[in-house]
Scaffold this motif. Structure first.
Motif, PDB file in Angstrom:
ATOM      1  N   GLU A 146       0.836  -1.195   0.000  1.00  0.00           N
ATOM      2  CA  GLU A 146       0.000   0.000   0.000  1.00  0.00           C
ATOM      3  C   GLU A 146       0.878   1.255   0.000  1.00  0.00           C
ATOM      4  OE1 GLU A 146      -2.689  -0.462   3.355  1.00  0.00           O
ATOM      5  OE2 GLU A 146      -2.767  -2.605   2.878  1.00  0.00           O
ATOM      6  N   LYS A 147       0.418   2.251  -0.735  1.00  0.00           N
ATOM      7  CA  LYS A 147       1.197   3.475  -0.879  1.00  0.00           C
ATOM      8  C   LYS A 147       0.321   4.686  -0.604  1.00  0.00           C
ATOM      9  CE  LYS A 147       3.992   6.039  -4.261  1.00  0.00           C
ATOM     10  NZ  LYS A 147       4.463   6.065  -5.672  1.00  0.00           N
ATOM     11  N   VAL A 148       0.776   5.557   0.266  1.00  0.00           N
ATOM     12  CA  VAL A 148       0.073   6.811   0.520  1.00  0.00           C
ATOM     13  C   VAL A 148       0.360   7.762  -0.632  1.00  0.00           C
ATOM     14  CG1 VAL A 148      -0.138   8.804   2.035  1.00  0.00           C
ATOM     15  CG2 VAL A 148       0.114   6.517   3.013  1.00  0.00           C
ATOM     16  N   LEU A 149      -0.685   8.176  -1.335  1.00  0.00           N
ATOM     17  CA  LEU A 149      -0.536   9.068  -2.485  1.00  0.00           C
ATOM     18  C   LEU A 149      -0.653  10.533  -2.108  1.00  0.00           C
ATOM     19  CD1 LEU A 149      -2.712   7.071  -5.047  1.00  0.00           C
ATOM     20  CD2 LEU A 149      -0.225   6.998  -4.767  1.00  0.00           C
ATOM     21  N   ALA A 150      -1.435  10.808  -1.089  1.00  0.00           N
ATOM     22  CA  ALA A 150      -1.619  12.185  -0.635  1.00  0.00           C
ATOM     23  C   ALA A 150      -2.102  12.144   0.804  1.00  0.00           C
ATOM     24  CB  ALA A 150      -2.632  12.918  -1.508  1.00  0.00           C
ATOM     25  N   GLU A 151      -1.709  13.144   1.593  1.00  0.00           N
ATOM     26  CA  GLU A 151      -2.126  13.146   2.996  1.00  0.00           C
ATOM     27  C   GLU A 151      -2.143  14.570   3.532  1.00  0.00           C
ATOM     28  OE1 GLU A 151      -1.441  10.534   7.052  1.00  0.00           O
ATOM     29  OE2 GLU A 151       0.111  10.510   5.493  1.00  0.00           O
ATOM     30  N   THR A 152      -3.170  14.861   4.317  1.00  0.00           N
ATOM     31  CA  THR A 152      -3.289  16.114   5.046  1.00  0.00           C
ATOM     32  C   THR A 152      -3.600  15.752   6.500  1.00  0.00           C
ATOM     33  OG1 THR A 152      -5.693  16.417   4.874  1.00  0.00           O
ATOM     34  CG2 THR A 152      -4.368  17.081   2.961  1.00  0.00           C
ATOM     35  N   PRO A 153      -3.680  16.711   7.404  1.00  0.00           N
ATOM     36  CA  PRO A 153      -4.014  16.383   8.790  1.00  0.00           C
ATOM     37  C   PRO A 153      -5.370  15.694   8.951  1.00  0.00           C
ATOM     38  CG  PRO A 153      -3.024  18.550   8.710  1.00  0.00           C
ATOM     39  CD  PRO A 153      -3.242  18.139   7.292  1.00  0.00           C
ATOM     40  N   SER A 154      -6.281  15.873   7.974  1.00  0.00           N
ATOM     41  CA  SER A 154      -7.615  15.285   8.119  1.00  0.00           C
ATOM     42  C   SER A 154      -8.023  14.382   6.970  1.00  0.00           C
ATOM     43  CB  SER A 154      -8.661  16.403   8.258  1.00  0.00           C
ATOM     44  OG  SER A 154      -8.658  17.223   7.099  1.00  0.00           O
ATOM     45  N   ALA A 155      -7.072  14.000   6.113  1.00  0.00           N
ATOM     46  CA  ALA A 155      -7.426  13.146   4.984  1.00  0.00           C
ATOM     47  C   ALA A 155      -6.212  12.364   4.517  1.00  0.00           C
ATOM     48  CB  ALA A 155      -7.980  13.984   3.831  1.00  0.00           C
ATOM     49  N   VAL A 156      -6.485  11.219   3.882  1.00  0.00           N
ATOM     50  CA  VAL A 156      -5.406  10.414   3.313  1.00  0.00           C
ATOM     51  C   VAL A 156      -5.955   9.638   2.125  1.00  0.00           C
ATOM     52  CG1 VAL A 156      -5.827   8.463   4.884  1.00  0.00           C
ATOM     53  CG2 VAL A 156      -3.584   8.733   3.802  1.00  0.00           C
ATOM     54  N   LEU A 157      -5.154   9.509   1.087  1.00  0.00           N
ATOM     55  CA  LEU A 157      -5.487   8.732  -0.102  1.00  0.00           C
ATOM     56  C   LEU A 157      -4.448   7.641  -0.265  1.00  0.00           C
ATOM     57  CD1 LEU A 157      -7.111   8.299  -2.757  1.00  0.00           C
ATOM     58  CD2 LEU A 157      -5.536   9.919  -3.851  1.00  0.00           C
ATOM     59  N   VAL A 158      -4.915   6.394  -0.426  1.00  0.00           N
ATOM     60  CA  VAL A 158      -4.027   5.233  -0.481  1.00  0.00           C
ATOM     61  C   VAL A 158      -4.263   4.457  -1.766  1.00  0.00           C
ATOM     62  CG1 VAL A 158      -3.563   2.969   0.573  1.00  0.00           C
ATOM     63  CG2 VAL A 158      -3.789   5.006   2.016  1.00  0.00           C
ATOM     64  N   ASP A 159      -3.184   4.008  -2.385  1.00  0.00           N
ATOM     65  CA  ASP A 159      -3.235   3.028  -3.476  1.00  0.00           C
ATOM     66  C   ASP A 159      -3.072   1.658  -2.836  1.00  0.00           C
ATOM     67  OD1 ASP A 159      -2.394   1.145  -5.493  1.00  0.00           O
ATOM     68  OD2 ASP A 159      -1.859   2.835  -6.790  1.00  0.00           O
ATOM     69  N   ALA A 160      -4.069   0.785  -2.997  1.00  0.00           N
ATOM     70  CA  ALA A 160      -4.073  -0.512  -2.312  1.00  0.00           C
ATOM     71  C   ALA A 160      -3.314  -1.595  -3.061  1.00  0.00           C
ATOM     72  CB  ALA A 160      -5.508  -0.968  -2.063  1.00  0.00           C
ATOM     73  N   ASP A 161      -2.785  -1.299  -4.246  1.00  0.00           N
ATOM     74  CA  ASP A 161      -1.960  -2.261  -4.980  1.00  0.00           C
ATOM     75  C   ASP A 161      -2.700  -3.579  -5.215  1.00  0.00           C
ATOM     76  OD1 ASP A 161       0.326  -3.156  -6.289  1.00  0.00           O
ATOM     77  OD2 ASP A 161       1.271  -3.893  -4.440  1.00  0.00           O
ATOM     78  N   ARG A 162      -4.000  -3.488  -5.498  1.00  0.00           N
ATOM     79  CA  ARG A 162      -4.840  -4.646  -5.835  1.00  0.00           C
ATOM     80  C   ARG A 162      -5.018  -5.621  -4.661  1.00  0.00           C
ATOM     81  NH1 ARG A 162      -2.995  -8.043  -9.034  1.00  0.00           N
ATOM     82  NH2 ARG A 162      -0.810  -7.425  -8.941  1.00  0.00           N
ATOM     83  N   GLY A 163      -4.908  -5.143  -3.454  1.00  0.00           N
ATOM     84  CA  GLY A 163      -5.164  -6.001  -2.309  1.00  0.00           C
ATOM     85  C   GLY A 163      -6.644  -6.055  -1.984  1.00  0.00           C
ATOM     86  N   PHE A 164      -7.051  -7.103  -1.258  1.00  0.00           N
ATOM     87  CA  PHE A 164      -8.440  -7.200  -0.826  1.00  0.00           C
ATOM     88  C   PHE A 164      -8.778  -6.051   0.110  1.00  0.00           C
ATOM     89  CE2 PHE A 164      -8.715 -11.816  -2.036  1.00  0.00           C
ATOM     90  CZ  PHE A 164      -9.849 -11.680  -2.832  1.00  0.00           C
ATOM     91  N   GLY A 165     -10.026  -5.600   0.018  1.00  0.00           N
ATOM     92  CA  GLY A 165     -10.438  -4.412   0.738  1.00  0.00           C
ATOM     93  C   GLY A 165     -10.556  -4.557   2.240  1.00  0.00           C
TER      94      GLY A 165
END
Length: 385
Positions: free
Chosen positions: A77-96
């Motif tokens: 998993e890779k964090v693509l963007a992050e702020t103090p109140s939000a985060v966006l992650v690329d799950a690399d095709r892993g199960f949810g």
């Protein structure tokens, strides 16, 4: 000793035994032990709460997807963007499920600091029953939403073919003693998975569930699967589906519904192992203490639910329930009698065991108690205790 079989023909198992077996199956693909444990627990918990379409019926297809490389057993998993109140992650095709649990755990401290936190996930595979995540947050004093985009299976209001997703979403709030108002619903009258269960059992669908290829009402499960499922509440369910898609895919950069291929992996379905089945997920967490009095918020959540429960029931209705009550009651029943598994699913577990060289899970017999110590361990906390 005779296996415990209920009036519906379902075979009953100890919850801990099923969790251990499903985890063993998933670990044959080199999945990380903790990821396998969480995914196994979510499947068994779905069966234990009466949501069999998201239970162990999916295990053979999950295994096939992992073996084929369609789903990554060891995602980075890779964090693509992050702020103090939000985060966006690329799950690399892993199960949810494991990805979603980690996302909730990322968001809780953010929400504790800022009051509200949003998490987005792209390139993620199926995340199971959405309440698995919202209950986890509610147990720790947070209100939470979880939602996912899906492949097109629902007919838009006034349309004749599937163009929108069933867009599942869940909400839960912390109550005085346990999570309250636990909503988990798709924006369709029924899921495709449930229709496949009807097909496998040779049953007709209820009216007003689906249409055939020509947009005409049908009670034939095969015709419904070739056509489309109707949105719940007509135009309201169709609109909610688009809202979920916007948050889970539009905002996160995940595939939009029209570019998601249906995996076809529930009940009688066969996985399409060439499909890119990754979707988008969205999570929103709110701290019950954001305005200072978390205990009051907990009391209000329970008061809202209790006000509904105290309603005078209609004729032929035993009592009025609040969201989440049926699942809690079913889980409590499994403590007494074991987790009910449909015969076809029970057979599929035996087939998997033989294929993988594992010990098959043994059903309870008529003289055994339902849950041992492992059965009482809850994958996301003691929500049903």
């Amino acid at each position: 000793m005779n296996a415990t079989v209920d009036s519906s023909g379902a075979v009953r198992y100890d919850l801990g035994v099923l969790c251990a077996f499903a985890g063993d199956v998933l670990r044959t693909t080199k999945m990380r032990p903790e990821d396998a444990r969480l995914l196994a627990r979510s499947l068994v918990e779905a069966d234990a709460t009466g949501v069999a379409t998201h239970g162990l019926t999916r295990l053979p297809a999950y295994l096939a997807q992992l073996r084929a490389g369609q789903v990554n057993p060891l995602p980075q998993e890779k964090v693509l963007a992050e702020t103090p109140s939000a985060v966006l992650v690329d799950a690399d095709r892993g199960f949810g499920v494991p990805v979603g649990v980690r996302m909730i755990d990322r968001l809780l401290p953010k929400a504790r600091e800022t009051g509200v936190a949003f998490g987005g996930v792209r390139r993620v595979a199926h995340f199971g029953a959405a309440a698995f995540f919202t209950r986890r947050a509610a147990e720790q004093g947070f209100l939470a939403f979880a939602m996912s985009s899906t492949s097109p299976s629902v007919v838009p209001f006034g349309g004749r073919g599937p163009r929108i997703g069933n867009s599942p979403m869940s909400f839960a709030a912390p109550g005085t003693d346990a999570p309250e108002l636990v909503l988990d619903m798709a924006q369709s009258v029924s899921s495709r998975g449930r229709i496949k269960v009807f097909a496998a059992e040779g049953k007709e669908l209820p009216p007003d569930w689906a249409v055939d290829r020509d947009g005409l009402p049908t009670r034939d499960p095969a015709a419904a699967l070739a056509g489309g499922v109707l949105p719940s509440g007509g135009h309201k369910g169709a609109a909610l589906s688009l809202m979920v898609e916007m948050l889970a895919s539009g905002l996160t950069g995940a595939h939009l519904t029209q570019y998601i291929r249906h995996a076809g992996f529930t009940a009688a379905g066969t996985p399409d192992l060439d499909a890119d089945v990754t979707v988008g997920n969205a999570f929103l967490v709110l701290d019950a203490a954001m305005f200072g009095d978390a205990a009051a918020v907990r009391r209000r959540a329970s008061d809202i639910a209790d006000h509904v429960r105290r309603s005078e029931p209609a004729r032929d209705v035993e009592r009025v329930l609040a969201p989440g009550d049926p699942e809690r009651a079913r889980f409590a029943a499994t403590s007494e009698s074991g987790v009910p598994i449909a015969p076809a699913t029970a057979h599929s577990l035996d087939v998997l065991a033989a294929e993988l060289g594992l010990a098959a899970p043994l059903p309870l017999n008529d003289d055994q108690g339902a849950l041992n110590g492992r059965g009482r361990e809850h994958g996301t906390g003691a929500v049903f205790e």
